[in-house]
Structures are given as structure tokens and as C-alpha cells.
Design an enzyme around this catalytic site. Structure first.
Site, PDB file in Angstrom:
ATOM      1  N   CYS A  55     -11.511 -19.259  27.730  1.00  0.00           N
ATOM      2  CA  CYS A  55     -12.618 -18.694  28.601  1.00  0.00           C
ATOM      3  C   CYS A  55     -12.393 -17.569  29.715  1.00  0.00           C
ATOM      4  O   CYS A  55     -11.144 -17.567  30.130  1.00  0.00           O
ATOM      5  CB  CYS A  55     -12.944 -20.083  29.544  1.00  0.00           C
ATOM      6  SG  CYS A  55     -14.404 -19.683  30.578  1.00  0.00           S
ATOM      7  N   SER A  86     -22.640 -25.911  37.200  1.00  0.00           N
ATOM      8  CA  SER A  86     -21.263 -26.621  37.686  1.00  0.00           C
ATOM      9  C   SER A  86     -21.225 -26.004  39.171  1.00  0.00           C
ATOM     10  O   SER A  86     -20.829 -24.691  39.381  1.00  0.00           O
ATOM     11  CB  SER A  86     -20.077 -26.024  36.744  1.00  0.00           C
ATOM     12  OG  SER A  86     -20.411 -26.745  35.619  1.00  0.00           O
ATOM     13  N   LEU A  87     -21.563 -26.527  40.152  1.00  0.00           N
ATOM     14  CA  LEU A  87     -21.786 -26.305  41.397  1.00  0.00           C
ATOM     15  C   LEU A  87     -20.393 -26.236  42.116  1.00  0.00           C
ATOM     16  O   LEU A  87     -19.591 -25.637  42.617  1.00  0.00           O
ATOM     17  CB  LEU A  87     -22.935 -26.970  41.983  1.00  0.00           C
ATOM     18  CG  LEU A  87     -23.212 -26.371  43.594  1.00  0.00           C
ATOM     19  CD1 LEU A  87     -23.645 -24.917  43.479  1.00  0.00           C
ATOM     20  CD2 LEU A  87     -24.361 -27.250  44.308  1.00  0.00           C
ATOM     21  N   CYS A 119      -9.735 -26.066  36.008  1.00  0.00           N
ATOM     22  CA  CYS A 119      -9.840 -26.031  34.566  1.00  0.00           C
ATOM     23  C   CYS A 119      -8.885 -25.635  33.622  1.00  0.00           C
ATOM     24  O   CYS A 119      -8.541 -24.437  33.845  1.00  0.00           O
ATOM     25  CB  CYS A 119     -11.167 -25.546  34.287  1.00  0.00           C
ATOM     26  SG  CYS A 119     -11.647 -25.328  32.733  1.00  0.00           S
ATOM     27  N   GLU A 166     -12.159 -27.404  21.377  1.00  0.00           N
ATOM     28  CA  GLU A 166     -12.333 -29.077  21.555  1.00  0.00           C
ATOM     29  C   GLU A 166     -13.607 -29.326  21.626  1.00  0.00           C
ATOM     30  O   GLU A 166     -14.589 -28.663  22.083  1.00  0.00           O
ATOM     31  CB  GLU A 166     -11.692 -29.384  22.969  1.00  0.00           C
ATOM     32  CG  GLU A 166     -10.298 -28.957  22.808  1.00  0.00           C
ATOM     33  CD  GLU A 166      -9.781 -29.207  24.484  1.00  0.00           C
ATOM     34  OE1 GLU A 166      -8.454 -29.156  24.444  1.00  0.00           O
ATOM     35  OE2 GLU A 166     -10.459 -29.679  25.221  1.00  0.00           O
ATOM     36  N   CYS A 174     -11.876 -20.567  36.248  1.00  0.00           N
ATOM     37  CA  CYS A 174     -12.107 -21.709  37.270  1.00  0.00           C
ATOM     38  C   CYS A 174     -10.618 -22.414  37.545  1.00  0.00           C
ATOM     39  O   CYS A 174      -9.917 -22.678  36.785  1.00  0.00           O
ATOM     40  CB  CYS A 174     -12.935 -22.750  36.866  1.00  0.00           C
ATOM     41  SG  CYS A 174     -14.935 -21.911  36.687  1.00  0.00           S
ATOM     42  N   CYS A 190     -19.877 -33.556  23.589  1.00  0.00           N
ATOM     43  CA  CYS A 190     -19.588 -32.192  24.669  1.00  0.00           C
ATOM     44  C   CYS A 190     -19.019 -31.138  23.504  1.00  0.00           C
ATOM     45  O   CYS A 190     -17.884 -31.492  22.757  1.00  0.00           O
ATOM     46  CB  CYS A 190     -18.674 -32.992  25.597  1.00  0.00           C
ATOM     47  SG  CYS A 190     -18.086 -31.405  26.557  1.00  0.00           S
ATOM     48  N   CYS A 249     -11.178 -30.486  29.940  1.00  0.00           N
ATOM     49  CA  CYS A 249     -11.452 -29.640  28.977  1.00  0.00           C
ATOM     50  C   CYS A 249     -10.258 -28.573  28.859  1.00  0.00           C
ATOM     51  O   CYS A 249      -9.789 -28.170  29.847  1.00  0.00           O
ATOM     52  CB  CYS A 249     -12.786 -28.782  29.406  1.00  0.00           C
ATOM     53  SG  CYS A 249     -12.813 -27.354  28.544  1.00  0.00           S
TER      54      CYS A 249
HETATM   55  S1  SF4 Z   1     -15.019 -24.589  34.072  1.00  0.00           S
HETATM   56 FE1  SF4 Z   1     -16.073 -23.773  32.445  1.00  0.00          FE
HETATM   57  S2  SF4 Z   1     -16.478 -21.528  32.831  1.00  0.00           S
HETATM   58 FE2  SF4 Z   1     -14.690 -22.293  34.356  1.00  0.00          FE
HETATM   59  S3  SF4 Z   1     -12.791 -21.671  33.265  1.00  0.00           S
HETATM   60 FE3  SF4 Z   1     -13.405 -24.080  32.616  1.00  0.00          FE
HETATM   61  S4  SF4 Z   1     -14.625 -23.528  30.696  1.00  0.00           S
HETATM   62 FE4  SF4 Z   1     -14.701 -21.472  31.829  1.00  0.00          FE
END
Ligand code: SF4
Length: 346
Positions: A114, A220-221, A121, A94, A118, A107, A339
């Protein structure tokens, strides 16, 4: 088995020169070809009309140009355009165009899926299939720049590596893509307009410092507390906040480049004044500005966006203590803008 042809964009300018020399072609052709491939984003050898037909055919016999294509697009009422790009081996990634009054931001993704999982996400629920190569990252930028021109008659001004994947786990290709984006032989953009966003790989953040990169870095905190961060970002278990603070300070000392903390505010998870205080303490350890980001909920997880008054209170707490804070309203709420949501439908 027929061997797939190599993507010509994997060759450096020098490698291209040697390949041409071995075939009795003049060295200056390499620069012309390079320009066709990067500056003009040629999608086929036939387009390279300044080269002789026999040379174009020779290249066509030996190489491929693995350009990506746009598979699916969603347009939000706020102008955001989300694209699912199809790669030559059928995978989808994407890219998003985010228009604003003072900027046009692309972006882009750096991996198919990935590995970091996380929990908030959508991409984190897919497996990591492979890294994108430099050409595939570059193509997303070119496609999104064309969208900006078509839809808003405006040039692309900023690029964020914040799409699918962890850019620092695809280090060489990400660096190479940035070289092409910033090179006068490519898009000629300023590195200061590029931000690489990481979930926090301390070793690679240090390497960025050692490599004295000129682009910006964002972490990304999302929680300035190890126990809480472990719960939403498993990578924190092996890259604790102490490790990250050390690595980020190394990066800052070596590059002097601005660091940004991205902080998504989840309702009743990390949006209290205690959470804000922890974040404030962390900004005292690492010189950084803070982007507070609204959350785009996903089907896979229970997280919700925080309430407006809590968000204001959180941001106000930091601002009153001298932290530079921007609140980034969620974009593309009416489309699958989080995302990973669009590619997952492919
Ligand atoms: S936030 Fe970024 S690092 Fe975390 S799972 Fe999604 S794509 Fe991967």
C-alpha cells in the site's frame, strides 16, 4: 524474450465473442467460457469439458488463467482463518474469513502492499508493488467462500474490501471485481452485502457517487480531528475532513447508500471523551453509523488497544447522543490477524 500470455479473464464477454468469431467459433461459446471462468472458477482450460478439445487447446495456446494459490494459512481459536495467497508473479496478498453467528465475511486485498503509510497498519510499512486485477480480487472471494463451506458448511454472506491496499486507488479493477461478484454470470451476490473501505480519497468517493454504485462505503476515520488524523494517516494532509465530508455527502446524495465510519480506538491517543465529542460532531455533518474497532497491535508501531472501560465510555457517549454504534471485538488475536502481518512473513 518470451511474451507472457494474457490472462483470458481480462477479456470482456464481447471481446471474447470477437476473438471466437475471428476463429470461426460460434458466439454462444463465449458465454460458456465466461461461465467456466467466473461462475465455475475454472483454473485450467482442460476443465472446460463442455467445449471441444481443439477449442480448449486453442485457448491454451493464446491465453493463461492466472489463478492464485493458497500459500499459508493461520486458524484462530475464534474461527477466523487468515490466508496468504500467492499470485502468479509470486507476490503475496492476504484474505481473511471472519465467521460470526449471523454472517460469514470475507475480507479481501486490492493491492500488493500500500502507498498510504498509515502508521498503525502493518501493510503501511510495505511498498505498494502493484494493483490486483479483477480476477485476483475475485479469486480471493472464491477461495474464502470455499473455506466457509468446508469449515462451517455455510455460504459466504458478506465481503469487505478492507485487506491490503487502498481500493479507491485501484478503482477500475475493484469496480470490475464487484461487477463479477454481483453478476448472475458470476457469484450473484447482492451489492448490499459488499463494503468498500477507504482511507479517504475525496475525489474517488465523489466518483463512486457519480457512478451511482450500489455497494456500501466505509471510511477508516480513526480521528475526527485533522491534526490528529494527519499524524496517523498521511493521506489526510491532502484529503482533509472538510474535503471528506463534502465528498461523502455527495456520495450519499447520489446513492442513498449507508456510510460507516470505522474507528479504531488506540490507548491514550483517540479514546477520550473529547475525541468522542469530535466524532459525534462529525456524524452530524455526514449521515453515518460508527463501527468502533479494537486494535490488533503490530511490531512496527507503539499503538496499543484501549482499555475496556474507556471503550465502553466512548461508545456510550455516542449512543446516548443517538449515533448508531457497533463495537467490533478484535478477531484472530492469537494469529497474525492485523492486515499485512502474514504476507510480510512470506
Ligand atoms: S490502513 Fe489501509 S490505506 Fe492505510 S496503509 Fe493500511 S492498507 Fe493502506
Amino acid at each position: 524474450m518470451i511474451q507472457a500470455k494474457t490472462d483470458i479473464r481480462k477479456l470482456s464477454l464481447d471481446q471474447l465473442k470477437s476473438w471466437l468469431a475471428e476463429r470461426g467459433e460460434a458466439g454462444f461459446r463465449a458465454k460458456q467460457i465466461h461461465e467456466w471462468l467466473w461462475k465455475k472458477s475454472a483454473r485450467s482450460f482442460a476443465e472446460m469439458t463442455s467445449l471441444s478439445v481443439p477449442l480448449r487447446e486453442l485457448m491454451d495456446q493464446h491465453f493463461a488463467i492466472n489463478a492464485l494459490t493458497t500459500d499459508n494459512q493461520q486458524h484462530s481459536n475464534d474461527g477466523t482463518v487468515k490466508s496468504a495467497f500467492r499470485l502468479h508473479d509470486a507476490h503475496l496478498v492476504e484474505g481473511v474469513l471472519i465467521p460470526a453467528t449471523d454472517r460469514m465475511t470475507a475480507c479481501v486485498s486490492s493491492q500488493v502492499g500500500c502507498s498510504l503509510s498509515c502508521t498503525f497498519c502493518a501493510t503501511g510499512y510495505m511498498d505498494r508493488k502493484r494493483n490486483l486485477d479483477a480476477g485476483e480480487i475475485y479469486d480471493q472471494v472464491v477461495e474464502i467462500a470455499r473455506q466457509a463451506e468446508r469449515k462451517f458448511q455455510a455460504p459466504l454472506t458478506n465481503i469487505v474490501y478492507m485487506g491490503m491496499g487502498e481500493p479507491l486507488l485501484n478503482y477500475a479493477n475493484v469496480m470490475q471485481s464487484i461487477e463479477h461478484i454481483t453478476s448472475p454470470l458470476g457469484l450473484g451476490m447482492s451489492p448490499k452485502r459488499i463494503t468498500v473501505s477507504t482511507a479517504g480519497i475525496a475525489k474517488m468517493i465523489k466518483k463512486l457517487g457519480d457512478d451511482e454504485v450500489r455497494f456500501r462505503l466505509a471510511l477508516s476515520l480513526h480521528a475526527a480531528n485533522d491534526e490528529k488524523r494527519n499524524r496517523i494517516m498521511p493521506i489526510n494532509e491532502s484529503n482533509s475532513l472538510d474535503n471528506l465530508a463534502e465528498a461523502l455527502n455527495h456520495f450519499y446524495k447520489k446513492t442513498g447508500n449507508r456510510i460507516t465510519f470505522e474507528y479504531i480506538v488506540f490507548n491514550n491517543f483517540n479514546d477520550s471523551l473529547d475525541d468522542a465529542k469530535e466524532l459525534w460532531e462529525f456524524t452530524k455533518r455526514v449521515p453515518a453509523r460508527v463501527n468502533i474497532i479494537e486494535y490488533n497491535p503490530i511490531a512496527e508501531a507503539d499503538f496499543r488497544n484501549t482499555e475496556a472501560d474507556k471503550l465502553d465510555r466512548f461508545a456510550g457517549f455516542l449512543e446516548n447522543r443517538g449515533v448508531t454504534v457497533s463495537v467490533r471485538r478484535s478477531r484472530g488475536k492469537d494469529i497474525d490477524a492485523a492486515c499485512g502481518q502474514l504476507a510480510n512473513k512470506g
